[in-house]
Design an enzyme around this catalytic site. Structure first.
Site, short mmCIF file in Angstrom:
data_model
loop_
_atom_site.label_atom_id
_atom_site.label_comp_id
_atom_site.label_asym_id
_atom_site.label_seq_id
_atom_site.Cartn_x
_atom_site.Cartn_y
_atom_site.Cartn_z
N TYR A 107 9.65 -4.40 -9.31
CA TYR A 107 8.37 -4.08 -9.90
C TYR A 107 7.63 -2.94 -9.23
CZ TYR A 107 3.41 -4.55 -10.90
OH TYR A 107 2.13 -4.28 -11.24
N ASN A 114 1.09 -0.18 5.79
CA ASN A 114 1.54 -0.81 4.56
C ASN A 114 2.26 -2.10 4.92
OD1 ASN A 114 2.67 -1.50 2.08
ND2 ASN A 114 4.34 -0.03 2.27
N GLY A 115 1.78 -3.22 4.43
CA GLY A 115 2.41 -4.50 4.73
C GLY A 115 1.39 -5.53 5.12
N CYS A 166 0.85 -1.17 0.00
CA CYS A 166 0.00 0.00 0.00
C CYS A 166 0.89 1.23 0.00
CB CYS A 166 -0.89 0.04 1.25
SG CYS A 166 -1.99 -1.37 1.42
N GLY A 211 -1.42 1.25 -4.87
CA GLY A 211 -2.72 0.71 -4.48
C GLY A 211 -3.85 1.49 -5.10
C1 LIG Z 1 -3.83 -5.41 5.47
C2 LIG Z 1 -4.29 -6.72 4.99
O1 LIG Z 1 -4.98 -6.80 4.02
N1 LIG Z 1 -3.90 -7.79 5.64
C3 LIG Z 1 -4.17 -9.15 5.26
C4 LIG Z 1 -2.96 -9.99 5.59
O2 LIG Z 1 -3.21 -11.35 5.44
C5 LIG Z 1 -4.29 -11.85 6.18
C6 LIG Z 1 -4.36 -13.34 6.02
O3 LIG Z 1 -4.45 -13.72 4.71
C7 LIG Z 1 -5.57 -11.17 5.75
O4 LIG Z 1 -6.66 -11.67 6.46
C8 LIG Z 1 -5.40 -9.68 5.96
O5 LIG Z 1 -6.52 -9.00 5.50
#
Ligand SMILES: CC(=O)N[C@H]1CO[C@H](CO)[C@@H](O)[C@@H]1O
Ligand SMILES: *[C@@H]1O[C@H](CO)[C@@H](O)[C@H](O)[C@H]1NC(C)=O
Ligand SMILES: *[C@@H]1O[C@H](CO)[C@@H](O)[C@H](O)[C@H]1NC(C)=O
Length: 556
Positions: free
Chosen positions: A263, A105-106, A2, A31
């Site tokens: 990328y 982000n992450g 993100c 994003g």
């Molecule tokens: C921020 C985000 O989207 N986190 C995801 C990280 O991974 C888990 C497990 O797959 C998701 O449930 C989260 O939404």
């Protein structure tokens, strides 16, 4: 993956929202799923606008006018595992204690464990599947333990320490404490990028911005900047406007995600001291050497076997040009991109992906007809796009089609925020290079070697970015007064996070997490299918049913 930004302006009358919005446009590539801004105005009141879609659609003029205040944070969401079009946009907000909003982000890899902790120990309700909500609540719970009516910097650092010790995974975050200031922090491995910049104004006051990529800082006139280090946090209190840095926990490693350079990041960004553009040029050089040697190994001369080098737009262009120069072969733009079609990497399901390649790229037959072409792309993920591109080249009469990837074979999931695909959907999953060529329909594929890729991502001693910056802005050259020591050398790298290529993730064994991610992906696919029947109506959703739910000042 993100994009995040935090901004604190020294002028109490300034409105930071317009710069946050502008910054979002510079980070839109990180994003396109959802966008949000929270600002903090007088009396510590928060104003928020967020919704699904691109920044330009979410932040309409009327909505922007209601985002007042001289500090704020913003977020651009990239769809990751488990996120669907309907999940909530960021920044997230909790009212207690102190009114905190946070953008992340992450991706965390121990979300399940944290959810349990939230429930059983601190009794906080978590309403979405997003781990960003977990992160925010964890931070809030840590802050709440001080039970003070006003916190200070050291309390906040202490609270962050608590967060760091409980959380595993990748996180670069900006947070805002209502009326207090903006906070930036980065995980102890430094997987996701985070940069802070300082802008000296004519009145000798200084503004501060924290962002995912340096390009945002440059674009907004922040002259001095540096990377937040792994395990480090910065607080910019609005009252003093003096940023305070602290190594909250010891650095576990300095291992940025190498995929940023392959990328994800913009070429005009410098992340952790590495110019993304330069690293991509180097990928082209190294790739050319590999291609040359591969032909040589069969007693062939690459210059007799290949007529022309053609990039697959857009990311691979810089590398492809450098590859052509190194091979001493002509470089041609064989594909023209329709720039008003979105990037397919982002699209959620396979069938859409296939047909959209042709909507997005148009092949010029004259550049392919009767020629042996070397197509260069940044990476090969599922292979569906590459396959389509190879067949487009063949349809244009190419004699031979070779396909080169600036990245090594992707055989594993990306678990820190770039939701590529399940292992099994990757074309590199349990396939040899020959088998991959066959699937793609190419005469041969060439991959970058992993050691070569690491070699490409180097800090270039020739370009000392901050020195150039100071030369261009002599006024800000007064380093003594700057609160950001941009000239201090960054610590050495301990390598890169490269789990997609090796299956070995920097935070350790993540098989539980992968298993869960696969399940949630399958569930999402099912939901999407069910939704497919009402897709036409949903198309309007792109225009953002934005919510303004903290303080609603206008009429929408
Ligand atoms: C921020 C985000 O989207 N986190 C995801 C990280 O991974 C888990 C497990 O797959 C998701 O449930 C989260 O939404
Ligand atoms: C911040 O508050 C803590 C108590 O929570 C106190 O011990 C510390 O001295 C304070 N720091 C400053 C800089 O005021
Ligand atoms: C080219 O790179 C690949 C990595 O995919 C490697 O296996 C191969 O040995 C390299 N070829 C040469 C000739 O260096």
């Amino acid at each position: 993956m993100c994009g995040i930004i935090g901004l604190v302006c020294s002028d109490p009358e300034a409105d930071c929202a317009s710069e946050l919005f502008d910054g979002c446009l510079y980070l839109q590539h990180r994003g396109q799923d959802a966008a949000g801004i929270v600002t903090c105005g007088k009396g510590g009141r928060l104003y928020q606008c967020k919704g699904n879609g691109m920044a330009r659609d979410v932040f309409t003029k009327a909505r922007m006018l209601s985002l007042v205040g001289n500090m704020g944070i913003s977020h651009l969401r990239y769809p990751t595992a488990g996120s669907s079009a309907n999940s909530e946009a960021q920044p997230f907000y909790v009212n207690a204690p102190y009114g905190i909003s946070l953008a992340h982000n992450g991706n965390l890899t121990n979300g399940e464990e944290l959810k349990k902790y939230m429930d059983e120990v601190v009794h906080r309700h978590i309403n979405t599947d997003s781990d960003s909500e977990l992160l925010l609540n964890l931070f809030a719970a840590e802050l709440a333990t001080y039970d003070k009516s006003r916190v200070n910097n050291s309390d906040i650092f202490k609270a962050l320490e608590g967060v760091y010790t409980k959380v595993r995974g990748a996180y670069a975050c900006v947070a805002m404490l209502a009326g207090y200031g903006v906070i930036g922090f980065r995980d102890p491995h430094g997987i996701r990028p985070l940069v802070i910049g300082e802008r000296l104004k004519d009145d000798n006051q200084r503004d501060y911005m924290v962002a995912s990529e340096s390009v945002v800082l440059r674009a907004h006139g922040f002259q001095v900047y540096r990377d937040i280090l792994p395990g480090e946090a910065v607080i910019i209190p609005k009252a003093t406007m003096i940023p305070e840095f602290r190594q909250v926990v010891p650095r576990k490693s300095y291992t940025p995600d190498v995929f940023e350079y392959v990328y994800f990041a913009r070429p005009d960004s410098v992340l952790d001291g590495i110019s993304v553009y330069r690293s991509r040029l180097e990928m082209g050089t190294k790739l050319a050497k590999n291609v040359t040697e591969a032909f040589k190994a069969h007693g062939k001369d690459v210059r007799k076997e290949i007529d022309v080098v053609i990039p697959v737009p857009d990311t691979s262009r810089h590398a492809a040009l450098q590859c052509a120069v190194t091979l001493d072969l002509p470089y041609r733009e064989g594909f023209v991109k329709n720039r008003y079609v979105g990037r397919t990497f982002i699209m959620p399901d396979q069938s859409q992906r296939q047909s959209s390649v042709r909507r997005k790229l148009n092949a010029m037959a004259s550049e392919f007809y009767g020629k042996s072409v070397l197509l260069v792309d940044d990476s090969i993920v599922r292979g569906t796009t590459s396959k389509e591109i190879v067949s487009m080249a063949r349809e244009c009469g190419a004699k031979k089609v070779y396909f080169a990837s600036c990245a090594p074979v992707i055989r594993y999931n990306h678990i820190y925020g770039i939701d590529l695909a399940d292992n099994k959907q990757l074309v590199g999953f349990q396939r040899s290079d020959e088998e991959i060529s066959e699937v793609l329909g190419a005469d041969k594929v060439f991959y970058q070697r992993l050691e070569d890729l690491f070699d490409c991502c180097k800090r270039d001693d020739q370009i000392k970015d901050h020195e150039i910056e100071l030369a261009l802005n002599p006024k800000s050259a007064d380093k003594a007064k700057s609160y950001i020591k941009s000239s201090a050398p960054l610590p050495e790298f301990d390598g890169f996070e490269a789990g997609v290529f090796t299956g070995k993730y920097i935070t350790g064994d993540e098989s539980d997490y992968l298993c869960k991610a696969e399940k949630s992906r399958a569930l999402n696919a099912k939901l999407k299918k069910a939704e497919a029947t009402v897709q036409i109506l949903d198309a309007a959703d792109l225009k953002a049913p934005s919510e303004i739910n903290i303080y609603n000042s206008g009429d929408y």
